[in-house]
Design an enzyme around this catalytic site. Structure first.
Site, PDB file in Angstrom:
ATOM      1  N   VAL A 528       0.829  -1.204   0.000  1.00  0.00           N
ATOM      2  CA  VAL A 528       0.000   0.000   0.000  1.00  0.00           C
ATOM      3  C   VAL A 528       0.867   1.258   0.000  1.00  0.00           C
ATOM      4  O   VAL A 528       0.363   2.369   0.022  1.00  0.00           O
ATOM      5  CB  VAL A 528      -0.962   0.035   1.214  1.00  0.00           C
ATOM      6  CG1 VAL A 528      -2.021  -1.048   1.066  1.00  0.00           C
ATOM      7  CG2 VAL A 528      -0.202  -0.139   2.528  1.00  0.00           C
ATOM      8  N   ASP A 529       2.181   1.067  -0.004  1.00  0.00           N
ATOM      9  CA  ASP A 529       3.070   2.229  -0.079  1.00  0.00           C
ATOM     10  C   ASP A 529       3.600   2.336  -1.506  1.00  0.00           C
ATOM     11  O   ASP A 529       3.174   1.607  -2.387  1.00  0.00           O
ATOM     12  CB  ASP A 529       4.227   2.096   0.936  1.00  0.00           C
ATOM     13  CG  ASP A 529       4.941   0.743   0.817  1.00  0.00           C
ATOM     14  OD1 ASP A 529       4.598  -0.041  -0.087  1.00  0.00           O
ATOM     15  OD2 ASP A 529       5.838   0.491   1.628  1.00  0.00           O
ATOM     16  N   ASP A 530       4.510   3.240  -1.757  1.00  0.00           N
ATOM     17  CA  ASP A 530       4.997   3.431  -3.120  1.00  0.00           C
ATOM     18  C   ASP A 530       6.140   2.489  -3.435  1.00  0.00           C
ATOM     19  O   ASP A 530       7.224   2.896  -3.804  1.00  0.00           O
ATOM     20  CB  ASP A 530       5.399   4.895  -3.325  1.00  0.00           C
ATOM     21  CG  ASP A 530       4.180   5.786  -3.308  1.00  0.00           C
ATOM     22  OD1 ASP A 530       3.179   5.397  -3.940  1.00  0.00           O
ATOM     23  OD2 ASP A 530       4.215   6.844  -2.660  1.00  0.00           O
TER      24      ASP A 530
END
Ligand code: WT7
Length: 661
Positions: A528-530
């Site tokens: 869910v992060d980059d």
């Protein structure tokens, strides 16, 4: 409802759900008893403190700094436990490595005693160069037995090693060396991977040349293994050796004594660091310590793969990644396993290479990544079915969510529907398996990593940070420390606290989202992060963007993941050029930008698509709306959602018009 498959491993260490549950409960209620009992099989120079001193931690930033320690007061040595312990027990003649080189017929066999001798020689050479406890060594080597041997030589001396995957570019290697200030770099003349030759020594030279200007970084020694099977002759490299700095392995190691006292180290002394990508900034050096990592990698190896002395184990991962640390070098050797060490790639010279080797060595446990499974699946069943594979009993997967189709193919075609599948979820940060089936106990569902390993307490949080109970989905966090967790980020404890503990107070945040079903099984949904997961490798969008803007034609870049049938995810880059360029520009511009990324990071970070972007979708405050870019990249512009907050909604149509240009 997803179909469920019964646990297939017969006579396993953990042979029922009841046994799993009771062991899990004990690991939760009595960590000291649970891990202390497991630790009893290992050698300790000094036993651990008991009671409140055994294990300490703080997971809550509101209560002070984050810290975790296990087995406080104990002294041990991981190298001793991997080697001397087995040799002293009379197992010196047992095979540790069946090495399969890149080209067929290039192979060797190493026993535990031979490995111990070699590790002592490497360690003695390091000592002779003044490298000792607390110093650092960077390792940039291919998958030859000398790679794990060098890791173990460092561990023997309490030297903190950092393995850099030998597919990273000179610039990436330079960044990691600069962050470590190693006393020695250990490398290799060259390697052949598939049909490609890669001159590793040359890349090390380039990396050190980049660092020449940096005053604090001075690498006094480069140890170079002459890898004859690489096809690059020693003579071809010899002239590049820097006098006083570079030495040939073969000239200095063989004369060293084959005995070397181990350096006893504290339970919480660092064992290694391994760089991994995050959502922001440069890759971080994930630091693992001694006792907890040792027990975590050994316990998961034993229980998740149901390892028994008669097994022949093979993990296809490279030691440049955490999987190669925990499940090539440490877990298997700690348990005294016989394993295949493979230098090549699964499709060279043919897509049958793995199954041929499985038959050759009678491999019983095989561990690989979904991307390899999908690649081989696409090559056709005949490459598999022409080999027997009857020895296989456990098939593991790791690195990214496995799609049910690939799962079934692995199970039915590769495993003849007889081998148990273990889908193991974990991370560089966790050091060892976290959510995984146990092959003799857990009924499995294709695509689910199922249930937590002993000592692991996962939870799901909603957007507000509240725990999601029962069926539902949310951010995957871990509620309490486990022995093999990372302890800090090298040179930056603050970053450790901010990255993993500032989002949700009191929890370790994994960066993944997950769903829990009606049986309590976890289904990992992805990052869910980059962070983009390309073939099971983590690439930070920020790193690729910074590589792109490092080229003088690029004004701005925004990188997003797109689904890819083989790689899982691929890198998709939107690029705004400097004023004066027409869109689309000449083809050579695209080539240069791709080359720039390969130079800055390495071939694994190659963008699949460069999408020209005269403008990027931004909010009025200037924030790039990646959600919009993801939809455009995936051909889903009918699902753009609300774009009324864009400073200039017109850019969306311009971008769509430039697709494929
Ligand atoms: C990320 C960690 C752990 C060794 C290899 C990767 C993804 C890992 C699974 C799995 C779904 C998985 C996660 C995780 N991941 N294993 N079985 N199912 N996703 O290590 O480079 O640290 O990457 O890989 O997204 O966060 P890593």
């Amino acid at each position: 409802m997803a179909s469920t498959y019964p646990p297939l491993a017969k006579g396993a260490h953990v042979d029922s759900m009841d046994k799993y549950k009771s062991m899990y409960e004990r690991s939760m209620k009595d960590p000291e008893g649970f891990w202390g009992d497991f630790a009893a099989d290992f050698h300790w120079n000094k036993k651990w403190d008991t009671g409140d001193d055994f294990h300490k931690y703080n997971f809550d930033l509101d209560k002070g700094g984050i810290h975790v320690s296990w087995f406080n007061g104990a002294e041990t040595n991981v190298s001793y436990n991997c080697l001397d312990r087995h040799v002293k027990a009379g197992d010196g003649d047992r095979v540790c490595f069946f090495w399969e080189g890149n080209d067929e017929g290039v192979e060797s066999v190493t026993t535990y005693k031979q490995l111990l001798d070699q590790v002592c020689q490497i360690a003695n050479f390091m000592k002779s160069q003044g490298v000792g406890k607390g110093d650092e060594v960077t390792i940039y080597m291919p998958m030859i037995p000398e790679l794990p041997a060098t890791m173990l030589a460092c561990a023997r001396l309490g030297v903190v090693f950092s393995v850099v995957f030998a597919g990273f570019s000179a610039e990436s290697l330079a960044g990691r060396i600069s962050d470590s200030s190693p006393k020695m770099v250990v490398t290799c003349s060259a390697v052949k991977r598939g049909a490609k030759h890669i001159e590793l020594k040359k890349i090390v030279d380039e990396a050190l040349a980049i660092l020449d200007g940096e005053e604090q970084v001075h690498v006094p020694r480069v140890l170079v293994y002459d890898h004859k099977a690489s096809g690059v002759a020693r003579e071809a490299i010899h002239a590049s050796l820097v006098e006083g700095r570079d030495v040939w392995w073969q000239d200095v190691i063989g004369d060293q004594p084959t005995e070397c006292e181990v350096e006893w180290v504290g339970a919480e002394d660092p064992l290694f660091k391994l760089y991994t990508s995050g959502s922001t900034g440069k890759p971080k050096g994930v630091v693992h310590t001694t006792a907890g990592y040792m027990l975590g990698s050994a316990a998961t190896f034993k229980y998740v793969f149901d390892y028994k002395p008669e097994d022949v184990y093979w993990c296809t991962a490279d030691c440049g990644w955490i999987t190669g640390h925990s499940y090539v070098t440490f877990g298997p050797l700690l348990m005294g396993a016989k394993q295949v060490l493979f230098e090549g790639v699964p499709t060279y010279p043919t897509a049958g290479r793995c199954w041929e080797a499985v038959d050759k060595y009678n491999v019983t446990i095989f561990y690989t990544a979904p991307t390899a499974i999908r690649t081989l699946m696409a090559c056709g069943d005949e490459h598999v079915t022409k080999h027997k594979r009857t020895s296989l009993r456990i098939l593991g997967t790791v690195g990214e969510p496995i799609n049910p189709e690939a799962w079934r193919w692995y199970h039915e075609v590769v495993g003849n529907s007889k081998a148990a599948i273990v889908d193991t979820w974990w991370q560089t940060e966790t050091g060892a398996h976290m959510i995984t089936p146990l092959p003799g106990a857990t009924p499995v569902k294709p695509g689910s990593a199922t249930l937590p390993f002993f000592g692991v307490e996962p939870a799901l949080l909603d957007d507000k940070g509240n725990e999601v109970e029962g069926v539902g989905q949310g951010y995957l966090v871990i509620k309490r420390p486990w022995p093999s967790m990372m302890r800090t980020v090298a040179n930056d404890h603050h970053r450790f606290e901010q990255t993993y503990f500032s989002g949700y107070k009191g929890y370790f945040f994994t960066g993944d989202a997950a769903r829990r079903d009606e049986d309590g099984y976890f289904w990992i949904l992805g990052r869910v992060d980059d962070v983009i997961n390309v073939s099971g490798h983590r690439i930070g969008t920020a790193e690729v963007e910074s590589a792109l803007v490092g080229h003088h034609v690029c004004a701005e870049a925004a990188v997003v993941p797109v689904d890819h049938p083989i790689k899982g995810q691929a890198i998709y880059a939107f690029v705004t050029l400097m004023n004066g360029f027409e869109y689309p520009p000449e083809e050579s511009v695209r080539k240069e930008l791709v080359a720039q990324v390969r130079k800055a990071i390495g071939p694994i970070a190659t963008p699949d698509v460069i999408h020209w972007a005269p403008g990027l979708p931004k909010t009025r405050s200037g924030k790039i709306m990646r959600r919009v870019l993801r939809k455009i990249a995936s051909n889903e512009e009918d699902q753009l959602g609300d774009i009324s907050t864009l400073a200039d909604p017109g850019v969306v149509q311009v971008l769509i018009g430039l697709r494929g240009k």
